[in-house]
Design a protein around this motif. Structure first.
Motif, PDB file in Angstrom:
ATOM      1  N   GLU A  11      12.247   5.715  98.850  1.00 34.13           N
ATOM      2  CA  GLU A  11      12.366   4.633  97.864  1.00 34.13           C
ATOM      3  C   GLU A  11      12.541   5.228  96.476  1.00 34.13           C
ATOM      4  OE1 GLU A  11       9.595   1.172  96.303  1.00 34.13           O
ATOM      5  OE2 GLU A  11      10.233   0.896  98.389  1.00 34.13           O
ATOM      6  N   ASP A  27      15.288  -3.062  96.756  1.00 31.39           N
ATOM      7  CA  ASP A  27      14.841  -1.677  96.796  1.00 31.39           C
ATOM      8  C   ASP A  27      16.018  -0.732  96.949  1.00 31.39           C
ATOM      9  OD1 ASP A  27      12.056  -2.350  96.743  1.00 31.39           O
ATOM     10  OD2 ASP A  27      12.206  -2.901  98.855  1.00 31.39           O
ATOM     11  N   VAL A  28      16.086   0.264  96.072  1.00 31.24           N
ATOM     12  CA  VAL A  28      17.067   1.336  96.207  1.00 31.24           C
ATOM     13  C   VAL A  28      16.379   2.441  96.989  1.00 31.24           C
ATOM     14  CG1 VAL A  28      18.496   3.032  95.013  1.00 31.24           C
ATOM     15  CG2 VAL A  28      18.166   0.750  94.015  1.00 31.24           C
ATOM     16  N   LYS A  29      17.033   2.870  98.049  1.00 34.14           N
ATOM     17  CA  LYS A  29      16.470   3.922  98.890  1.00 34.14           C
ATOM     18  C   LYS A  29      17.484   5.037  99.059  1.00 34.14           C
ATOM     19  CE  LYS A  29      13.252   0.901 101.176  1.00 34.14           C
ATOM     20  NZ  LYS A  29      12.534   0.622 102.408  1.00 34.14           N
ATOM     21  N   TYR A  36      22.400   6.723  98.257  1.00 35.74           N
ATOM     22  CA  TYR A  36      21.613   5.526  97.975  1.00 35.74           C
ATOM     23  C   TYR A  36      22.162   4.321  98.730  1.00 35.74           C
ATOM     24  CZ  TYR A  36      19.436   7.875  93.969  1.00 35.74           C
ATOM     25  OH  TYR A  36      18.728   8.726  93.169  1.00 35.74           O
ATOM     26  N   TYR A  37      21.256   3.426  99.076  1.00 38.75           N
ATOM     27  CA  TYR A  37      21.605   2.127  99.633  1.00 38.75           C
ATOM     28  C   TYR A  37      20.552   1.139  99.152  1.00 38.75           C
ATOM     29  CZ  TYR A  37      17.996   3.104 103.171  1.00 38.75           C
ATOM     30  OH  TYR A  37      16.820   3.397 103.804  1.00 38.75           O
ATOM     31  N   VAL A  38      20.803  -0.150  99.364  1.00 38.14           N
ATOM     32  CA  VAL A  38      19.904  -1.196  98.886  1.00 38.14           C
ATOM     33  C   VAL A  38      19.362  -1.965 100.081  1.00 38.14           C
ATOM     34  CG1 VAL A  38      19.766  -3.337  97.526  1.00 38.14           C
ATOM     35  CG2 VAL A  38      21.210  -1.452  96.735  1.00 38.14           C
ATOM     36  N   LYS A  61      26.500   1.472  99.953  1.00 37.56           N
ATOM     37  CA  LYS A  61      27.296   1.593  98.733  1.00 37.56           C
ATOM     38  C   LYS A  61      28.773   1.278  98.938  1.00 37.56           C
ATOM     39  CE  LYS A  61      27.612   6.620  98.986  1.00 37.56           C
ATOM     40  NZ  LYS A  61      27.236   7.856  98.330  1.00 37.56           N
TER      41      LYS A  61
END
Length: 111
Positions: A11, A27-29, A36-38, A61
């Motif tokens: 996270e 949440d950006v992980k 990164y992904y959300v 992304k």
């Protein structure tokens, strides 16, 4: 070992949005390769038993642009075809009770 050696590392950023009886978490992980992904999570308390019901989607992304375009298009459609009144939600007694007990909806996740 699980998918991630260190769950805390994944996270990167989090934004909590309270909207009436629902709470949304953006949440950006990060993956192992640091891409990164959300995750977007909707959490709503069930009246019958007090359990939190959660729905989660993963947004990668390569899909950000199309997702944003689609969301913008449907929001604009609703705004132009129906009166939309934005509500401002103030923390209520229920919210302060959770916070004063050190309880957080997010901590209740069991994904």
């Amino acid at each position: 070992m699980g998918d991630f050696d260190n769950k805390e590392r994944e996270e990167v950023f989090s934004k909590k949005v309270r909207a009436g009886k629902r709470t949304y978490f953006f949440d950006v992980k990060a993956t192992r390769s640091n891409d990164y992904y959300v995750t977007i999570t909707e959490s709503k308390k069930r009246f019958e038993d007090g359990q939190f019901i959660k729905h989660k989607i993963f947004l990668y992304k390569e899909d950000f642009e199309k997702f944003a375009e689609g969301l913008t298009e449907v929001v604009e459609y609703i705004k132009s075809n129906q009166d939309v009144v934005e509500k401002r939600y103030e923390p209520g007694l229920e919210d302060s009770a959770y916070e004063s007990n050190g309880y957080s909806e997010k901590d209740n996740y069991s994904f």
